[in-house]
Design a protein around this motif. Structure first.
Motif, mmCIF file in Angstrom:
data_model
loop_
_atom_site.group_PDB
_atom_site.id
_atom_site.type_symbol
_atom_site.label_atom_id
_atom_site.label_comp_id
_atom_site.label_asym_id
_atom_site.label_seq_id
_atom_site.Cartn_x
_atom_site.Cartn_y
_atom_site.Cartn_z
ATOM 1 N N ASP A 440 38.139 45.626 50.744
ATOM 2 C CA ASP A 440 39.534 45.405 50.357
ATOM 3 C C ASP A 440 39.676 44.040 49.674
ATOM 4 O OD1 ASP A 440 39.919 47.739 51.724
ATOM 5 O OD2 ASP A 440 41.237 46.887 53.262
ATOM 6 N N HIS A 441 40.573 43.959 48.692
ATOM 7 C CA HIS A 441 40.836 42.690 48.029
ATOM 8 C C HIS A 441 42.341 42.432 47.945
ATOM 9 C CE1 HIS A 441 36.655 42.314 46.882
ATOM 10 N NE2 HIS A 441 36.676 43.479 46.258
ATOM 11 N N PRO A 442 42.825 41.374 48.592
ATOM 12 C CA PRO A 442 44.234 40.985 48.407
ATOM 13 C C PRO A 442 44.403 40.193 47.110
ATOM 14 C CG PRO A 442 43.217 39.686 50.186
ATOM 15 C CD PRO A 442 42.145 40.580 49.645
ATOM 16 N N CYS A 494 41.527 37.084 43.927
ATOM 17 C CA CYS A 494 41.445 37.663 45.259
ATOM 18 C C CYS A 494 41.676 36.550 46.276
ATOM 19 C CB CYS A 494 40.079 38.288 45.498
ATOM 20 S SG CYS A 494 39.916 38.914 47.193
ATOM 21 N N ILE A 496 40.764 36.638 49.437
ATOM 22 C CA ILE A 496 39.609 36.355 50.296
ATOM 23 C C ILE A 496 38.908 35.237 49.534
ATOM 24 C CG2 ILE A 496 37.386 37.219 51.149
ATOM 25 C CD1 ILE A 496 38.733 39.942 51.477
ATOM 26 N N HIS A 499 35.586 35.331 47.959
ATOM 27 C CA HIS A 499 35.511 36.188 46.768
ATOM 28 C C HIS A 499 36.022 35.437 45.544
ATOM 29 C CE1 HIS A 499 35.693 40.086 49.399
ATOM 30 N NE2 HIS A 499 34.637 39.350 49.635
ATOM 31 N N MET A 504 35.989 36.112 41.651
ATOM 32 C CA MET A 504 37.075 37.084 41.479
ATOM 33 C C MET A 504 38.397 36.365 41.190
ATOM 34 S SD MET A 504 38.014 40.404 43.812
ATOM 35 C CE MET A 504 36.606 41.427 43.387
HETATM 36 CU CU LIG Z 1 38.259 40.035 47.645
#
Ligand SMILES: [Cu+2]
Length: 512
Positions: A440-442, A494, A496, A499, A504
Motif C-alpha cells: 500500500d502507498h499513501p 508516498c 511511507i 519509500h 517515490m
Molecule cells: Cu509507499
C-alpha cells in the motif's frame, strides 16, 4: 469489534509482543498510580499566537529522552518528544527562528497548511546545514481551514531517518470549527502517534538495521512520547481526540473498546457532519479528529491498534526485506523477538487508555460542521502509476510512472529538466493514481488539499478535503485538486517515508 479480556492480552503479550507491551498489560492492575502520573498525557509545551503573531525559537538537536523507562537519545525540536505544539489562526503571521544542531542537513515542511511552497514558507528544497540558522516566515491565509496539521523535516533522502528519530509536532489552526458550541464544550486531547527502535545503549537503530523496502517500524509505540498514557473523561463528557500519525511507515487501525468514534475531520479538514465509525485507519501523515461520548459504564477502555496488512515484498518470503544485518531477535533487544514480528500483523496493541468514573448522559454531538462544495470539472486528467523496480542509477527503488525521484540532499535543488509534472495556477485537475505494486502507498500532495472522486471506478460517497490518500495495492484512486493561490515548485510523494526517500516522489511546478 475485537474485545479481548486481560488474560488473553497477557497471554498474547507473553507469546509475542516485546517486554514493553507485556509490562504494560501487567501494569493495568496498578494502573491508578500509573495513570495519575500520566494523566493529562500531553506534556509538550504549546506556542500560541498572540496579536496576530506566532513567534518562537525552534532548535533541532539530539536529546536524552525517557522512552518508556529507558534513556534514549532521540532527535528533537527543543528537546521535546513530540515537538512543541504550535497554534495559530487564519490571518496570523508565523515566524520560526530555526537552528539546525543535528549532525545532518534538514529543513521544515508544514504538512497540510495552504501556504506558499517557496521562499521562507513551505519550501522543501531548502537545505539547512548543521550549525546553520534559518528564519521561516509566512502568513496563515484568511481562507486557511481550521484544523490539525503538523510539521516535520522534508529533505529528500533523510526524511525517514529524521522522522524516525522523533522530529514531528502538531500545527493547529484555530477557527470556526472550534467555535461550534458542542465542539467547544468537549474536552480536547491531542494524540501524536510515533514509533521508535533503540539499541541497548539507547541510540536510535540505524537504517542498516531496518527494513527500508518495507518501511521502518519501531517496536516502541508512543502516544505523546509515552507508552499507554491515560486520558480522563469528565462526567457526562465529550472527548475530542485530535490524532496524528507521525510514524515513518506504521499504519494505525484504531478502535476504542465499546465506543464509537464520531469523526468530525479528516486530515484536519472538517466534514459536513459527524460520521460514526468503529475503526479509524490512519496511514503515515494522516490525521483524524473524533468525538467520543463518555456514556458507557464507568471504567477503563483501551484505545487499540488492530492488525493491518499493508503488503510486503513477496520475494522475501512475505516477511518484508531486511536491511543488511538481518533480524534483531538474536541480539537481546526489547524482548528478543524478530523485528518483523512486531509489524502489527497479528496482535492488537493498546496505545492509550480512556477512563471515566461516573456515567451520565453525554453532551450532545454537533450536527452541522462545514459545507464542502464539489470542485468544477477538471481541465486535465493525469495518470500516475506507483510501483517499485530496478533503477540503473540507484538499484532497487520506488517509482512513479517508472521513474525514481532524481533530486538528492547532497546536490542542489533539482533543475528544470527534472520536473515531473507542470500544472497551471488556478486550474482544477484530476489525478488518477494506480498502485500496481505489492504494498500500500499513501499518496500526499503538498500545499493544496484535494477531494477523492472515486476508488476503482466507484464514486466516493463521503465529501471530504484531504492531503493524503491511501492507494491500496491493486487500487486506482481518482482525486480532484485545485491549484490555487500559490505558484512555485513543490512535491507529491508516498508518505511511507522510506519509500519517498527511495524514490517515490515527484516535483510539481505550479506555473503562474
Ligand atoms: Cu509507499
Amino acid at each position: 469489534m475485537v474485545k479481548l479480556n486481560r488474560r488473553q492480552f497477557i497471554f498474547l503479550g507473553a507469546a509475542g509482543a516485546g517486554t514493553t507491551l507485556v509490562g504494560n498489560w501487567l501494569g493495568k492492575e496498578t494502573i491508578s498510580s500509573q495513570s495519575l502520573l500520566q494523566s493529562s498525557a500531553n506534556l509538550a509545551p504549546v506556542h500560541k499566537s498572540s496579536d496576530g503573531l506566532l513567534e518562537l525559537d525552534l532548535e533541532a538537536r539530539e536529546s536524552p529522552i525517557n522512552l518508556s523507562g529507558r534513556q534514549a537519545y532521540l532527535l528533537t525540536y527543543n528537546g521535546q518528544i513530540p515537538a512543541p505544539r504550535l497554534e495559530a489562526k487564519p490571518g496570523d503571521k508565523v515566524r520560526i527562528h530555526f537552528t539546525n544542531n543535528l549532525s545532518q542537513p534538514t529543513n521544515l515542511h508544514y504538512h497540510g497548511l495552504h501556504i506558499p511552497p517557496t521562499g521562507t514558507a513551505d519550501n522543501v528544497f531548502l537545505r539547512i546545514n548543521p550549525g546553520e540558522k534559518f528564519n521561516y516566515e509566512f502568513d496563515i491565509a484568511q481562507n486557511q481551514a481550521a484544523g490539525t496539521f503538523w510539521y516535520h523535516p522534508h529533505l529528500h533522502g533523510l526524511v525517514a531517518e529524521q522522522l524516525f528519530g522523533g522530529l514531528a509536532g502538531l500545527f493547529i489552526v484555530r477557527g470556526e470549527e472550534d467555535e461550534i458550541p458542542e465542539i467547544k464544550a468537549a474536552q480536547e486531547e491531542f494524540l501524536v502517534l510515533q514509533d521508535f527502535s533503540i539499541d541497548e545503549r539507547g541510540k536510535l537503530l540505524s537504517s542498516m538495521h531496518m527494513s527500508l523496502m518495507m518501511g521502518r517500524e519501531g517496536d516502541v509505540i508512543t502516544v505523546n512520547g509515552q507508552v499507554n498514557p491515560s486520558f480522563s473523561l469528565p462526567a457526562g463528557g465529550l472527548l475530542r481526540l485530535r490524532i496524528l500519525n507521525a510514524s515513518t511507515s506504521r499504519f494505525y487501525r484504531l478502535t476504542l473498546e465499546e465506543h464509537s468514534f464520531y469523526q468530525i475531520a479528516i486530515d484536519g479538514n472538517a466534514l459536513n457532519e459527524p460520521i460514526e465509525v468503529r475503526e479509524l485507519l490512519l496511514t503515515p501523515g494522516q490525521r483524524a479528529d473524533v468525538l467520543v461520548k463518555g456514556d458507557k459504564q464507568p471504567g477503563q477502555y483501551r484505545l487499540l491498534n488492530l492488525p493491518y496488512d499493508r503488503g510486503s515484498m513477496g520475494m522475501m518470503g512475505g516477511r518484508g526485506m531486511m536491511g543488511g544485518r538481518g533480524m534483531m531477535g538474536g541480539r537481546g533487544m526489547m524482548g528478543g523477538r524478530g523485528m518483523m514480528g512486531r509489524n502489527n500483523r497479528d496482535l492488537p496493541i493498546a496505545l492509550a487508555t480512556v477512563n471515566y468514573e461516573s456515567s451520565v448522559e453525554s453532551l450532545p454531538l454537533p450536527t452541522k460542521l462545514a459545507s464542502i462544495s464539489a470542485l468544477p470539472e477538471p481541465v486535465t486528467v493525469r495518470r500516475f502509476e506507483l510501483n517499485h523496480g530496478m533503477s540503473p542509477a540507484v538499484g532497487m527503488a520506488f517509482l512513479i510512472n517508472g521513474e525514481p525521484y532524481s533530486g538528492d540532499w547532497r546536490s542542489q535543488p533539482p533543475s528544470e529538466d527534472r520536473l515531473q509534472t507542470q500544472v497551471k495556477l488556478d486550474t482544477v485537475e484530476d489525478w488518477e493514481i494506480t498502485n500496481t505494486g505489492v504494498m500500500d502507498h499513501p499518496f500526499h500532495i503538498h500545499v493544496n488539499s484535494f477531494q477523492v472522486i472515486s476508488r476503482n471506478g466507484q464514486p466516493e460517497s463521503l465529501p471530504a478535503w484531504r492531503d493524503t490518500v491511501l492507494v491500496r495495492r491493486g487500487e486506482t484512486v481518482r482525486i480532484r485538486i485545485w491549484f490555487r493561490d500559490f505558484a512555485g515548485q513543490t512535491v507529491y510523494h508516498c508518505h511511507i517515508l522510506d519509500h519517498e526517500d527511495l524514490g517515490m516522489m515527484g516535483n510539481l511546478m505550479i506555473n503562474a
